[in-house]
Write an enzyme that holds these catalytic residues in place. Structure first.
Site, short mmCIF file in Angstrom:
data_model
loop_
_atom_site.label_atom_id
_atom_site.label_comp_id
_atom_site.label_asym_id
_atom_site.label_seq_id
_atom_site.Cartn_x
_atom_site.Cartn_y
_atom_site.Cartn_z
N ARG A 265 -26.88 -9.42 24.80
CA ARG A 265 -28.17 -9.48 25.12
C ARG A 265 -28.94 -10.30 24.30
NH1 ARG A 265 -26.14 -8.39 29.34
NH2 ARG A 265 -26.59 -6.94 31.02
N GLU A 294 -35.60 -14.98 29.70
CA GLU A 294 -34.59 -15.38 30.78
C GLU A 294 -35.39 -15.47 31.97
OE1 GLU A 294 -30.98 -13.31 30.92
OE2 GLU A 294 -30.37 -13.72 29.03
N HIS A 313 -26.68 -17.26 31.52
CA HIS A 313 -26.42 -15.93 32.12
C HIS A 313 -25.52 -15.78 33.02
CE1 HIS A 313 -27.77 -11.34 31.15
NE2 HIS A 313 -26.56 -11.56 31.50
#
Length: 354
Positions: A265, A294, A313
């Site tokens: 992460r 993000e 991602h």
């Protein structure tokens, strides 16, 4: 949580986008005992295969809310935490006993929802993404080691130039977080002839063989491990303990020219220190699947860094993802119906958040 009356069906509700064929598999587990609520018309359209969220600005959220919430009131089991809801889960789903998530890294979401330490059964998709994420790790390592960017550039320029490249064999690969994903990364690393190290929160030298690594470091020796690595892969869960785990001091300890890969992460890494190390050449190449913010802001210097590969991602997302999660859910549903709760897996520890 409200108790279910004897003989009453277990109400299962699909609360994130899922293909009809997989919903049918869930319904077929035990039609006599399971009532499936599957209303794709009340869910945002998926943007790509295995999209579990849909567009954040989907205009149908407000329109669907009354019917959606009426159905949630009946649910005892959820496929995923409800998309597009900000009300407390206990209010939305007073009968709720179990949630099957579509992700592995849901610990901080569980904390944000106020469920840390709760007795709610939360099973995750842990393990489903190990294959795709490991493939991304080695795609990135080979991309850098075999100078594929140079090859593409030379091809576009019709330029022929003999050259030499590095190899993975003999290099040291350090893994931060040897869980299901980390163990698969270790397995493939050793197949390439790499020396594999790892650090874990639970240290026992005897665990090295169990984890498939050549050496296991205690977490307090993280910097020592990083200093000897030719490539570093972050695949630890995001918890309060791992937030900022890779800070300026850890980045300073890295070997010059190291390959740095983050599939954990974004919050695990101090992004400012990472950017500085990339600019200085301390980190030779970084492959990043996750970021502090993000989507990655257009103003981020990471976009234009020549030694960075950005994945939005999506390294874990594969065409067959929902089929694999459905297999987990159906197996767990059979256990749940039989009262074999201790056989359900992978179960999130709501106290440790992984």
């Amino acid at each position: 949580m409200e108790a279910r009356e004897q003989g009453q069906k277990v109400v299962v509700m699909i609360t994130s986008p899922l293909e009809a064929e997989h919903a049918a598999r869930i319904a077929s587990v035990d039609p006599e005992r399971v009532e499936l609520i599957y209303r794709p018309d009340l869910m945002p359209p998926p943007r790509y295969p295995a999209d579990h969220n849909g567009p954040a600005d989907w205009p149908g959220y407000a329109e669907r809310r009354p019917e959606w919430r009426r159905l949630l009131q009946r649910a005892e089991v959820l496929w995923d935490f409800p998309v597009g809801e900000d009300a407390p889960l206990s209010e939305l789903c007073p009968r709720l006993r179990w949630v099957q998530t579509t992700s592995a890294g849901v610990g901080m979401l569980v904390k944000r929802l106020g469920l840390q330490g709760s007795d709610l059964i939360i099973t995750t998709a842990s393990g489903v993404h190990a294959g795709p994420l490991t493939e991304f790790v080695f795609a990135a390592l080979l991309y850098h080691t075999k100078r594929l960017a140079d090859l593409q550039s030379w091809q576009r320029a019709h330029h022929w130039e003999r050259f030499a490249s590095g190899e993975l064999r003999g290099k040291t690969l350090a893994i931060v977080g040897p869980g299901r994903i980390g163990r698969e990364v270790a397995r493939i690393g050793r197949a390439f002839g790499m020396t594999v190290w790892a650090t874990a929160s639970r240290y026992d030298p005897a665990r090295a063989a169990e984890l498939g690594v050549d050496r296991l470091f205690p977490l307090e020796d993280l910097r020592a491990m990083l200093s000897g690595a030719d490539a570093v892969v972050l695949c630890c869960p995001h918890t309060p303990e791992t937030e900022g785990l890779i800070g300026p001091a850890e980045i300073a300890s890295l070997k010059r020219g190291v390959v740095f890969i983050n599939i954990a992460r974004g919050a695990v890494v101090d992004e400012d220190a990472l950017v500085a190390a990339l600019h200085e050449g301390k980190i030779g190449f970084a492959a990043l699947d996750v970021f502090r913010t993000e989507p990655l802001p257009k103003s981020s210097p990471l976009w234009d860094a020549p030694n960075v590969l950005i994945n939005p991602h999506s390294a874990s997302t594969a065409y067959d993802e929902n089929a694999r999660i459905t297999e987990i859910f159906c197996r767990n549903l059979r256990c749940y119906l039989a009262g074999r709760y201790d056989e359900m897996s992978p179960v999130l520890d709501t106290r440790r958040l992984y």
